[in-house]
Scaffold this active site. Structure first.
Site, mmCIF file in Angstrom:
data_model
loop_
_atom_site.group_PDB
_atom_site.id
_atom_site.type_symbol
_atom_site.label_atom_id
_atom_site.label_comp_id
_atom_site.label_asym_id
_atom_site.label_seq_id
_atom_site.Cartn_x
_atom_site.Cartn_y
_atom_site.Cartn_z
ATOM 1 N N ARG A 1 -44.391 20.220 67.390
ATOM 2 C CA ARG A 1 -45.709 20.784 67.100
ATOM 3 C C ARG A 1 -46.739 19.716 66.703
ATOM 4 O O ARG A 1 -47.925 20.006 66.595
ATOM 5 C CB ARG A 1 -45.609 21.805 65.950
ATOM 6 C CG ARG A 1 -44.682 22.951 66.237
ATOM 7 C CD ARG A 1 -44.641 23.907 65.065
ATOM 8 N NE ARG A 1 -45.951 24.468 64.836
ATOM 9 C CZ ARG A 1 -46.449 25.534 65.464
ATOM 10 N NH1 ARG A 1 -45.714 26.149 66.365
ATOM 11 N NH2 ARG A 1 -47.637 25.977 65.198
ATOM 12 N N HIS B 1 -62.891 15.627 101.599
ATOM 13 C CA HIS B 1 -64.206 15.771 100.960
ATOM 14 C C HIS B 1 -64.384 14.792 99.806
ATOM 15 O O HIS B 1 -65.238 14.996 98.953
ATOM 16 C CB HIS B 1 -64.397 17.212 100.482
ATOM 17 C CG HIS B 1 -64.380 18.194 101.606
ATOM 18 N ND1 HIS B 1 -65.407 18.317 102.510
ATOM 19 C CD2 HIS B 1 -63.424 19.059 102.001
ATOM 20 C CE1 HIS B 1 -65.102 19.239 103.401
ATOM 21 N NE2 HIS B 1 -63.897 19.700 103.127
ATOM 22 N N ASN C 1 -51.288 24.167 58.233
ATOM 23 C CA ASN C 1 -51.437 24.017 59.684
ATOM 24 C C ASN C 1 -52.689 24.783 60.075
ATOM 25 O O ASN C 1 -52.745 25.996 59.882
ATOM 26 C CB ASN C 1 -50.197 24.611 60.383
ATOM 27 C CG ASN C 1 -50.387 24.761 61.877
ATOM 28 O OD1 ASN C 1 -51.148 24.031 62.489
ATOM 29 N ND2 ASN C 1 -49.677 25.705 62.469
ATOM 30 N N GLY C 2 -53.696 24.071 60.579
ATOM 31 C CA GLY C 2 -54.933 24.757 60.971
ATOM 32 C C GLY C 2 -56.132 23.901 60.629
ATOM 33 O O GLY C 2 -56.004 22.690 60.411
ATOM 34 N N GLU D 1 -49.842 21.152 88.968
ATOM 35 C CA GLU D 1 -48.808 21.097 87.933
ATOM 36 C C GLU D 1 -48.020 19.780 88.013
ATOM 37 O O GLU D 1 -47.704 19.174 86.985
ATOM 38 C CB GLU D 1 -47.891 22.328 88.080
ATOM 39 C CG GLU D 1 -46.680 22.374 87.174
ATOM 40 C CD GLU D 1 -47.004 22.376 85.680
ATOM 41 O OE1 GLU D 1 -48.181 22.488 85.310
ATOM 42 O OE2 GLU D 1 -46.061 22.221 84.891
ATOM 43 N N LYS E 1 -47.790 17.100 84.963
ATOM 44 C CA LYS E 1 -46.503 16.640 84.406
ATOM 45 C C LYS E 1 -46.465 15.118 84.351
ATOM 46 O O LYS E 1 -46.043 14.536 83.365
ATOM 47 C CB LYS E 1 -45.346 17.094 85.273
ATOM 48 C CG LYS E 1 -44.647 18.401 85.138
ATOM 49 C CD LYS E 1 -44.242 18.986 83.867
ATOM 50 C CE LYS E 1 -45.376 19.310 82.952
ATOM 51 N NZ LYS E 1 -45.739 20.681 82.775
ATOM 52 N N LYS F 1 -46.942 20.660 71.147
ATOM 53 C CA LYS F 1 -46.445 21.754 71.978
ATOM 54 C C LYS F 1 -47.306 23.003 71.853
ATOM 55 O O LYS F 1 -47.527 23.716 72.812
ATOM 56 C CB LYS F 1 -45.001 22.065 71.561
ATOM 57 C CG LYS F 1 -44.320 23.143 72.363
ATOM 58 C CD LYS F 1 -43.951 22.623 73.723
ATOM 59 C CE LYS F 1 -43.284 23.661 74.599
ATOM 60 N NZ LYS F 1 -43.345 23.249 76.010
ATOM 61 N N TRP G 1 -50.235 16.928 63.350
ATOM 62 C CA TRP G 1 -51.038 16.541 64.523
ATOM 63 C C TRP G 1 -52.460 16.482 63.983
ATOM 64 O O TRP G 1 -53.056 17.514 63.670
ATOM 65 C CB TRP G 1 -50.902 17.591 65.621
ATOM 66 C CG TRP G 1 -51.581 17.217 66.906
ATOM 67 C CD1 TRP G 1 -51.033 16.493 67.930
ATOM 68 C CD2 TRP G 1 -52.899 17.572 67.321
ATOM 69 N NE1 TRP G 1 -51.940 16.373 68.944
ATOM 70 C CE2 TRP G 1 -53.100 17.021 68.603
ATOM 71 C CE3 TRP G 1 -53.945 18.283 66.735
ATOM 72 C CZ2 TRP G 1 -54.284 17.161 69.308
ATOM 73 C CZ3 TRP G 1 -55.137 18.432 67.433
ATOM 74 C CH2 TRP G 1 -55.299 17.878 68.712
ATOM 75 N N CYS H 1 -49.145 20.906 64.185
ATOM 76 C CA CYS H 1 -48.569 20.770 62.859
ATOM 77 C C CYS H 1 -47.469 21.811 62.661
ATOM 78 O O CYS H 1 -47.601 22.952 63.099
ATOM 79 C CB CYS H 1 -49.568 20.948 61.704
ATOM 80 S SG CYS H 1 -50.945 19.834 61.752
ATOM 81 N N GLU I 1 -49.027 13.670 81.634
ATOM 82 C CA GLU I 1 -48.794 13.894 80.214
ATOM 83 C C GLU I 1 -47.586 13.145 79.680
ATOM 84 O O GLU I 1 -47.566 12.786 78.512
ATOM 85 C CB GLU I 1 -48.727 15.383 79.864
ATOM 86 C CG GLU I 1 -47.546 16.123 80.393
ATOM 87 C CD GLU I 1 -47.548 17.586 79.954
ATOM 88 O OE1 GLU I 1 -48.049 17.907 78.886
ATOM 89 O OE2 GLU I 1 -47.020 18.409 80.735
HETATM 90 O O1 M6R Z 1 -48.068 27.701 74.928
HETATM 91 P P1 M6R Z 1 -49.031 27.765 76.084
HETATM 92 O O2 M6R Z 1 -48.358 28.085 77.373
HETATM 93 O O3 M6R Z 1 -50.196 28.648 75.821
HETATM 94 O O4 M6R Z 1 -49.576 26.277 76.189
HETATM 95 C C1 M6R Z 1 -50.577 25.943 77.110
HETATM 96 C C2 M6R Z 1 -50.682 24.452 77.283
HETATM 97 O O5 M6R Z 1 -50.981 23.835 76.066
HETATM 98 C C3 M6R Z 1 -49.389 23.841 77.836
HETATM 99 O O6 M6R Z 1 -49.017 24.436 79.029
HETATM 100 C C4 M6R Z 1 -49.572 22.327 78.057
HETATM 101 O O7 M6R Z 1 -50.485 22.093 79.078
HETATM 102 C C5 M6R Z 1 -48.235 21.661 78.356
HETATM 103 N N1 M6R Z 1 -48.130 20.442 77.630
HETATM 104 C C6 M6R Z 1 -48.054 21.327 79.782
HETATM 105 O O8 M6R Z 1 -46.837 20.721 80.048
#
Ligand code: M6R
Length: 614
Positions: free
Chosen positions: A27, A510, A100-101, A487, A491, A609, A74, A2, A494
């Protein structure tokens, strides 16, 4: 999660709040709303959907008023729909709030308010809070600021709120616990936002509220800060921000993610600039220099993080153990905080976070501090909660990362962590001066090598075309490149919604090898330095089961070319620095596949984010 925006001053609030919401949409983006106040009437519009939907819907209301608040959501409590969107009115219609929260004890408060005759339109915890404030105002006969303070002392949870009262047209009250809140201070005008991006073109002066602080923002007056718990006066620390408008716009790219991928050479250079002094053979980092004994004498380093930052932590584990010979444990912050970990004052905890606001990482820090560990933050967002909560730290200097999928944050985090590991290796006598110098010089070449890796973009796009309709993908790597495989898979998942898994290449036999058939694309990181022959054997195993092999190789490689369906070359570098290069084609690949599948690259579904709820 949010984003909140507010304005009070001499300009029209509508364009400022709407533009601000667009900047904060990263956000959360399942619904949005705005409330404007012209001194007599409040006009409020909210809708399920994005800020552009709100922009259209808000044409139905009066856009007059130089006081406004807005919200991009969100969802936590209540599905994303028009009614659950913020802002929320109190029952009298006098108070309006954005939040927000999460208010954890909202159910019991809601019941008590219902017993006193309050009714609720939405399923949200926020509507409960605004009515609790109203109830306090009535029963205690206090002004808005005091009512907010009393109400917040009754709630459990996290919040960044902004609330105004129709009876006080020149005032907005804000408060923070656990979620970020910045106040932009202009000439007889104030801006409120979850980060500074909504107001950066109006003022560089900002006050970041600390946890458990509230502020009464009144036109023509100084900001009044108070501690929520004990009413103590706090003094606003006005910071001068370095951010500029260009950094938060797309600059000709179709998406923020692509812009941020291409910014990596510059971002990595900015991250080591002034720290890596190769000609003098030194690394200068104030946060480490001032605490060097703590690191050198640490029993172990514990790294906590989430998501991509956790992957950077895994790379750091290899670097610290390999180069500096310091034992490292890497933990998901969300698990660490709840598993009663053994922590002593001989431990150093490194928290990695792009946003510096991730709730689980923040909680892990607090736990480690309570137990006496020294906490070092590696954050990108300057002045963020994790940066402030840490005992010391180092910023990544990546510049604002707006695409929800983290790219430049990852490579700049690895850059900072490499600098720290090298410094400690030298300090501990693990490195000779010449070996140290070799690493420093090589690190200096990385931006140019990332630039070269980006030249694979067209080739990667053709590979993306071939595999864009896959339903599953495997990513394999070993050693330093095992976290890069994780990673790469994250990517793809997501932003393109294709199921993908990362594995250490040798683990394939395994279990995951059972998945391999002619439909399964397997992305293998097979650089010359780093268990090359063993990874080649793994590639053979995939080939004999007819899997499709897409290999990331060192330029000039011939052996893998014979086996793989596609090869993407990256320049040669030291083994420990390969993640900074191997990750580039994998970022590009996810990007292109997501675009080809018509996915919302910068704002993938269900994500946000900055994850400020646990
Ligand atoms: O702001 P942060 O680095 O603490 O965020 C951690 C994760 O939420 C963030 O890396 C998330 O996994 C991304 N969407 C990955 O691309």
């Amino acid at each position: 999660m949010c984003g909140i925006v507010g304005y009070i001053g001499h300009r029209d609030a509508f364009p400022i709040v709407i533009k601000g919401l667009e900047r904060l949409e990263y956000r959360g983006y399942d619904s949005a709303g705005i409330a404007l106040f012209d001194g007599n009437d409040i006009s409020l519009s909210k809708t399920k959907g994005k800020v552009e939907d709100l922009r259209s819907k808000a044409k139905e209301i009066s856009q007059a008023g130089s006081l406004g608040i807005g919200h991009t959501r969100w969802a936590t409590h209540g599905v994303p729909n028009d009614v659950n969107s913020h802002p929320h009115y109190s029952n009298s219609g006098d108070l309006v709030i954005i939040h927000n929260g999460i208010i954890e004890n909202y159910e019991s408060i809601k019941q008590a308010l219902k017993d006193r005759g309050y009714t609720f339109q939405s399923d949200t915890d926020t509507e409960v809070l605004v009515n609790l404030i109203e109830e306090v105002q009535k029963t205690e006969d206090v002004k808005l600021g005091k009512a907010v303070q009393i109400a917040l002392n009754q709630v459990v949870g996290a919040y960044a709120i902004a609330v105004f009262d129709k009876k006080k047209p020149d005032e907005i009250v804000v408060a923070k616990l656990g979620s970020p809140l910045a106040i932009g201070v202009g000439e007889n005008e104030f801006f409120i936002a979850s980060d500074a991006s909504p107001f950066i073109e109006f003022t560089n002066n900002a006050v970041y509220l600390e946890d458990e602080e509230m502020a009464i923002i009144r036109l023509g007056k100084e900001i009044k800060l108070r501690k929520i718990k004990n009413d103590a006066i706090a003094y606003p620390n006005i910071l001068e921000l370095q951010m500029n408008l260009e950094e938060i716009e797309k600059g000709g790219y179709d998406h923020f993610m692509l812009k941020e991928i291409y910014e990596q050479p510059r971002a990595i250079m900015d991250t080591y600039r002034g720290r890596l002094l190769a000609d003098q053979g030194i690394i200068r980092m104030a946060g480490i220099d001032q605490n060097i004994e703590k690191f050198v004498n640490a029993n172990r380093i514990i790294i906590v993080a989430c998501g991509t930052s956790w992957h950077a932590g895994l790379v750091a584990e290899y670097i610290f153990e390999d180069l500096a010979r310091i034992p490292v444990e890497v933990e998901y912050a969300s698990e660490f905080r709840y598993r009663n970990p053994v922590i002593t004052d001989k431990d150093v905890l490194i928290a990695i976070s792009q946003s510096g606001e991730t709730a689980d990482t923040l909680a892990a820090i607090k736990l480690a501090k309570e137990k006496g560990a020294f906490v070092f933050g590696v954050c990108n967002v300057v002045g963020s909660s994790i940066a402030r909560e840490s005992d010391a730290g180092a910023y990544t200097h990546a510049g604002p990362e707006i695409g929800v999928a983290s790219t430049k944050a990852f490579t700049t985090q690895i850059t900072v962590l490499t600098l720290i590991a090298l410094k400690l290796a030298k300090e501990k006598g693990e490195f000779s001066q010449s070996k140290f110098h070799e690493y420093l010089s090589e690190l200096e070449t990385i931006p140019a090598k990332v630039e070269k890796s980006l030249l694979s973009n067209d080739l990667v796009e053709t590979v993306a075309e071939v595999y864009k309709d896959s339903t599953n993908c495997l990513y394999l790597g070993r050693g330093y490149n095992f976290p890069v495989a994780l990673e790469g898979a994250l990517k793809l998942k997501e932003i393109s919604y294709i199921h993908a898994e990362g594995y250490p290449a040798a683990e394939m036999k395994h279990g995951p090898i059972a998945l391999i058939d002619e439909q399964m694309p397997v992305f293998v990181i097979a650089t010359k330095k780093g268990h090359y022959e063993k990874v080649v054997s793994n590639i053979q195993e995939i080939k004999s089961r007819k899997g499709k092999i897409i290999a990331i190789v060192t330029e000039g490689d011939e052996q893998v070319k014979e086996l793989a369906d596609h090869v993407i070359e990256i320049p040669e570098t030291l083994e420990s620095l390969t993640p900074l290069l191997t990750t580039i084609p994998l970022q590009l690949l996810s990007y292109h596949i997501a675009v080809m599948r018509n996915c919302n690259v910068d704002q993938p579904r269900n994500l946000a984010k900055s994850v400020t709820v646990e």
